[in-house]
Every structure is written in C-alpha cells, then in structure tokens.
Design a protein around this motif. Structure first.
Motif, PDB file in Angstrom:
ATOM      1  N   ARG A  92       0.784  -1.221   0.078  1.00 34.71           N
ATOM      2  CA  ARG A  92       0.104   0.085  -0.068  1.00 34.71           C
ATOM      3  C   ARG A  92       0.789   1.086  -0.040  1.00 34.71           C
ATOM      4  N   THR A  93       0.308   2.185  -0.787  1.00 35.78           N
ATOM      5  CA  THR A  93       0.865   3.393  -0.639  1.00 35.78           C
ATOM      6  C   THR A  93       0.554   4.408   0.470  1.00 35.78           C
ATOM      7  N   GLN A  94       1.375   5.076   1.326  1.00 33.49           N
ATOM      8  CA  GLN A  94       0.954   5.799   2.356  1.00 33.49           C
ATOM      9  C   GLN A  94       0.950   7.341   1.721  1.00 33.49           C
ATOM     10  N   LEU A  95      -0.137   8.136   1.741  1.00 33.99           N
ATOM     11  CA  LEU A  95      -0.310   9.396   1.224  1.00 33.99           C
ATOM     12  C   LEU A  95      -0.497  10.438   2.149  1.00 33.99           C
ATOM     13  N   LYS A  96       0.370  11.204   2.558  1.00 38.59           N
ATOM     14  CA  LYS A  96       0.232  12.428   3.833  1.00 38.59           C
ATOM     15  C   LYS A  96      -0.399  13.519   3.461  1.00 38.59           C
ATOM     16  N   VAL A  97      -1.673  13.907   3.990  1.00 38.27           N
ATOM     17  CA  VAL A  97      -2.287  15.065   3.570  1.00 38.27           C
ATOM     18  C   VAL A  97      -2.493  15.852   4.811  1.00 38.27           C
ATOM     19  N   ASP A 141       2.780  14.951   1.292  1.00 35.74           N
ATOM     20  CA  ASP A 141       2.546  15.045  -0.051  1.00 35.74           C
ATOM     21  C   ASP A 141       1.424  16.011  -0.665  1.00 35.74           C
ATOM     22  N   GLY A 142       0.569  16.666   0.254  1.00 37.54           N
ATOM     23  CA  GLY A 142      -0.410  17.609  -0.103  1.00 37.54           C
ATOM     24  C   GLY A 142      -1.169  18.198   1.113  1.00 37.54           C
ATOM     25  N   ALA A 143      -1.801  19.370   0.770  1.00 36.95           N
ATOM     26  CA  ALA A 143      -2.158  20.130   1.890  1.00 36.95           C
ATOM     27  C   ALA A 143      -3.703  20.706   1.509  1.00 36.95           C
ATOM     28  N   ILE A 144      -4.335  21.053   2.210  1.00 43.00           N
ATOM     29  CA  ILE A 144      -5.729  21.657   1.924  1.00 43.00           C
ATOM     30  C   ILE A 144      -5.461  23.009   2.656  1.00 43.00           C
ATOM     31  N   ARG A 145      -5.585  24.137   2.128  1.00 45.16           N
ATOM     32  CA  ARG A 145      -5.298  25.427   2.953  1.00 45.16           C
ATOM     33  C   ARG A 145      -6.196  26.424   2.385  1.00 45.16           C
ATOM     34  N   LEU A 146      -6.386  27.454   3.190  1.00 44.61           N
ATOM     35  CA  LEU A 146      -7.384  28.471   2.988  1.00 44.61           C
ATOM     36  C   LEU A 146      -6.320  29.816   2.698  1.00 44.61           C
ATOM     37  N   LEU A 268      -6.179  23.053  -2.907  1.00 47.81           N
ATOM     38  CA  LEU A 268      -5.248  22.084  -2.610  1.00 47.81           C
ATOM     39  C   LEU A 268      -3.810  22.309  -2.956  1.00 47.81           C
ATOM     40  N   LEU A 269      -2.965  22.166  -2.106  1.00 49.11           N
ATOM     41  CA  LEU A 269      -1.560  22.385  -2.541  1.00 49.11           C
ATOM     42  C   LEU A 269      -0.813  21.101  -2.691  1.00 49.11           C
ATOM     43  N   THR A 270       0.166  21.049  -3.503  1.00 49.78           N
ATOM     44  CA  THR A 270       1.190  20.048  -3.916  1.00 49.78           C
ATOM     45  C   THR A 270       2.521  20.737  -4.081  1.00 49.78           C
ATOM     46  N   PRO A 271       3.543  19.774  -3.896  1.00 48.24           N
ATOM     47  CA  PRO A 271       4.911  20.575  -3.965  1.00 48.24           C
ATOM     48  C   PRO A 271       5.232  20.667  -5.467  1.00 48.24           C
ATOM     49  N   SER A 272       5.776  21.785  -5.756  1.00 46.04           N
ATOM     50  CA  SER A 272       5.971  22.219  -7.060  1.00 46.04           C
ATOM     51  C   SER A 272       7.460  21.581  -7.373  1.00 46.04           C
ATOM     52  N   MET A 273       8.211  21.579  -6.234  1.00 40.78           N
ATOM     53  CA  MET A 273       9.728  21.266  -6.458  1.00 40.78           C
ATOM     54  C   MET A 273       9.813  19.551  -6.781  1.00 40.78           C
ATOM     55  N   ARG A 274       8.880  18.827  -6.693  1.00 40.87           N
ATOM     56  CA  ARG A 274       8.894  17.457  -7.212  1.00 40.87           C
ATOM     57  C   ARG A 274       8.002  16.833  -7.765  1.00 40.87           C
ATOM     58  N   LYS A 275       8.143  15.733  -8.557  1.00 36.69           N
ATOM     59  CA  LYS A 275       7.307  15.182  -9.497  1.00 36.69           C
ATOM     60  C   LYS A 275       5.924  14.708  -8.608  1.00 36.69           C
ATOM     61  N   GLU A 276       4.766  14.994  -9.167  1.00 32.11           N
ATOM     62  CA  GLU A 276       3.709  14.403  -8.489  1.00 32.11           C
ATOM     63  C   GLU A 276       3.618  12.778  -8.508  1.00 32.11           C
ATOM     64  N   SER A 277       3.440  12.229  -7.244  1.00 35.67           N
ATOM     65  CA  SER A 277       3.214  10.933  -7.422  1.00 35.67           C
ATOM     66  C   SER A 277       1.940  10.282  -7.929  1.00 35.67           C
ATOM     67  N   PRO A 278       2.000   9.090  -8.510  1.00 35.97           N
ATOM     68  CA  PRO A 278       0.779   8.468  -8.959  1.00 35.97           C
ATOM     69  C   PRO A 278      -0.387   8.577  -8.230  1.00 35.97           C
ATOM     70  N   SER A 279      -0.096   8.329  -6.674  1.00 33.17           N
ATOM     71  CA  SER A 279      -0.961   8.213  -5.755  1.00 33.17           C
ATOM     72  C   SER A 279      -1.596   9.646  -5.448  1.00 33.17           C
ATOM     73  N   ARG A 284      -5.691  13.737  -5.947  1.00 36.14           N
ATOM     74  CA  ARG A 284      -6.139  15.092  -6.136  1.00 36.14           C
ATOM     75  C   ARG A 284      -7.374  15.033  -7.349  1.00 36.14           C
ATOM     76  N   LYS A 285      -7.437  14.074  -8.272  1.00 30.89           N
ATOM     77  CA  LYS A 285      -8.545  14.203  -9.360  1.00 30.89           C
ATOM     78  C   LYS A 285      -9.637  13.674  -8.618  1.00 30.89           C
ATOM     79  N   TRP A 286      -9.663  12.907  -7.581  1.00 27.08           N
ATOM     80  CA  TRP A 286     -10.598  12.456  -6.705  1.00 27.08           C
ATOM     81  C   TRP A 286     -11.322  13.715  -5.919  1.00 27.08           C
ATOM     82  N   LEU A 287     -10.377  14.140  -5.441  1.00 35.47           N
ATOM     83  CA  LEU A 287     -10.823  15.484  -4.424  1.00 35.47           C
ATOM     84  C   LEU A 287     -11.529  16.651  -5.396  1.00 35.47           C
TER      85      LEU A 287
END
Length: 297
Positions: A92-97, A141-146, A268-279, A284-287
């Motif tokens: 399983r892939t762990q996704l930290k949000v 891996d991602g964050a939801i921010r206002l 939704l924020l994802t890091p721009s300095m590294r390639k987005e993982s498939p997970s 992101r697409k689900w959200l």
C-alpha cells in the motif's frame, strides 16, 4: 540462542504432515518427492526422533510426529500471517495529507471511505493543523489550505467557493428578521477565522449596529458550529461546510445576505519542486471531482 532445527526440513515436514502424502507435499512445495523425503529424514536425524511411519503408498505420523506437527503448524501459521500483514502493508502507498480540523471533520473524513473503497492500494494519512505548509522541510504530499491561491513552492488547485453566512438553530432563527437584530444575540467565533463576522457584517451593512467582536470564541469553526446546533448563538459559517445541516433543518441561514470571498477560499496544494506521485494524482483528481460533482456545494 537455542539451536533451531533445519528450517527447510521443517517446512517439508509441515507440508507432509498436513497432507499425509510426500507426493502431494512435493507438489505444494514445487520440488521432487525425493527431495521432500530427504528433508524429512534430515529433520528426524537432527531431532533424534522418528516423525513419520512410511508405508508403501502412504505415510502417517508417529505420536511424537503428531505432537511436533501441532506445535510446528501453529508457528508456521503465525509466520504466514505476519508475512501476509507485512506484505499487504508494504504494497500500500501511504499518502500524507494535511487539512484544517473543521474541513477534515465536517467534509473530508465523511467522504474518505469512498476514496479508500475505490483505491485500496492508497492509504491517506490525514493530519490536522493550522501551521503554514513548507514542502521543502516537511514530509507531506499535499495540503488543503485557505488563502488567495498564491503560495511559494506549491501547485494550487481551487476547490470550492468560500461563501460566508450566519447560521443558527431553527428556534433562534425565529427571533431575528434583519442582520441588525444580531445585536441582541450571541455571536460565535473561531480563533482560526477571527475576521469573518466583521467581513460579513460590513457586507450586510450592519457593522454599525452589531459589535463584530462580541460573543463567544472557540478553538475551531467545528466547535462554533456545534454551539450553534445547540442553540447557543449565531455562528458565521462557510456554507459548504454546513450544507448537510442546512439541508436537514438542523441549522438555518436566517438572512439572504451571503458573502462570496472570491479568490480567498480553499485550495489543494502540492509541492512544485518534485514530481507528483501517481497516488497524489489519484487523490487530487478524486478531490476535485467531489466538488465538481456538487459534493461540496
């Protein structure tokens, strides 16, 4: 450390004892019957005890063999289960949000089960915090921010319109007719969002009649909403977070004025300095699809 018996020989004995057939055990282990027979003899010699009674076409267990098989099978089953648990976890892939407490409790958590059901290989590790996000320093891996949609070092995806409305219990709603009537009631605030009441009262042209800073303050919007549900006052709500309560009649939005905060909303924020993982791409697409399909409106 006490000396263990030869483990390959032990595996061969367990297979023979379980099947009571050297031939079938050999097929299970993908080796020849001769190899299985030699391994069992090696184990018997190491233990100094006969474990099998060998007939012309069949085998049976000696009394010692029966006792030993019960102990060995229990240990082997434990090893199989431990191995299965470990491999399931590593597959399983762990996704930290990261998200805010109120967003997580009132919107994301109730919907995460549908994500996990559709994506069994991805485990979302959700944390809640008000702290700013720094993808260069933090292992997330991602964050939801206002905010206004502008963050350094991040890709941003707009999620939903941030519309502010006062909400209250049905009983309290019957006691007000216009925004200025709030001067006779308790305003419920969140520490995380201290300016929402002031912004809405100015928009509703009631800021001269109502003190935007009066009332009670809670650690999170979720707590303020809970107080409103209990009839303790009027909370200033982000409408998509209370949609279910409004639809169910548990909360009421008594005024027609609704303040759209424009670009100041959830992303939704994802890091721009590294390639987005498939997970992360899957999440992101689900959200985004949840909001596009109306689940957050």
């Amino acid at each position: 450390m006490d000396r263990l018996p030869p483990l390959n020989a032990l595996r061969a004995f367990e297979a023979v004892a379980r099947r009571l057939s050297i031939t079938v055990a050999a097929a299970d282990l993908h080796v020849t019957p001769g190899a299985v027979s030699r391994q069992v003899r090696t184990l018997e010699e190491a233990l100094g005890v006969p474990l099998l009674v060998r007939g012309h076409r069949e085998v049976s267990l000696t009394r010692a063999g029966e006792d030993y098989y019960r102990a060995v099978s229990k240990s082997m089953d434990g090893l199989r289960e431990a191995t299965s648990r470990l491999t399931r976890r590593t597959r399983r892939t762990q996704l930290k949000v990261r998200a805010y407490t109120t967003f997580a409790m009132r919107w994301l958590i109730p919907r995460l089960s549908s994500f996990h059901a559709a994506n069994a290989g991805i485990e979302v590790l959700l944390t809640a915090s008000l702290d700013p996000v720094d993808f260069r320093r933090e292992d997330i891996d991602g964050a939801i921010r206002l905010g206004d949609g502008k963050w350094n070092g991040a890709n941003t995806y707009r999620l939903v319109s941030n519309i502010l409305v006062p909400v209250c219990s049905p009983a309290l709603a019957r006691k007000v007719r216009k925004p200025a009537d709030l001067n006779r009631h308790v305003l419920l605030h969140s520490i995380a969002r201290p300016d929402d009441w002031a912004a809405w009262l100015a928009y509703a042209r009631a800021d001269k009649q109502v003190d935007a800073h009066s009332g009670m303050t809670y650690q999170s919007s979720a707590m303020a909403y809970a107080a409103a549900l209990e009839g303790q006052g009027f909370a200033i709500a982000q409408r998509f977070l209370v949609d279910d309560d409004l639809a169910g009649g548990k909360l009421v939005a008594p005024f027609r004025q609704a303040l759209d905060m424009g670009d100041y909303t959830y992303y939704l924020l994802t890091p721009s300095m590294r390639k987005e993982s498939p997970s992360m791409a899957t999440f992101r697409k689900w959200l985004l699809a949840q909001f596009e399909n109306g689940a957050g409106r």
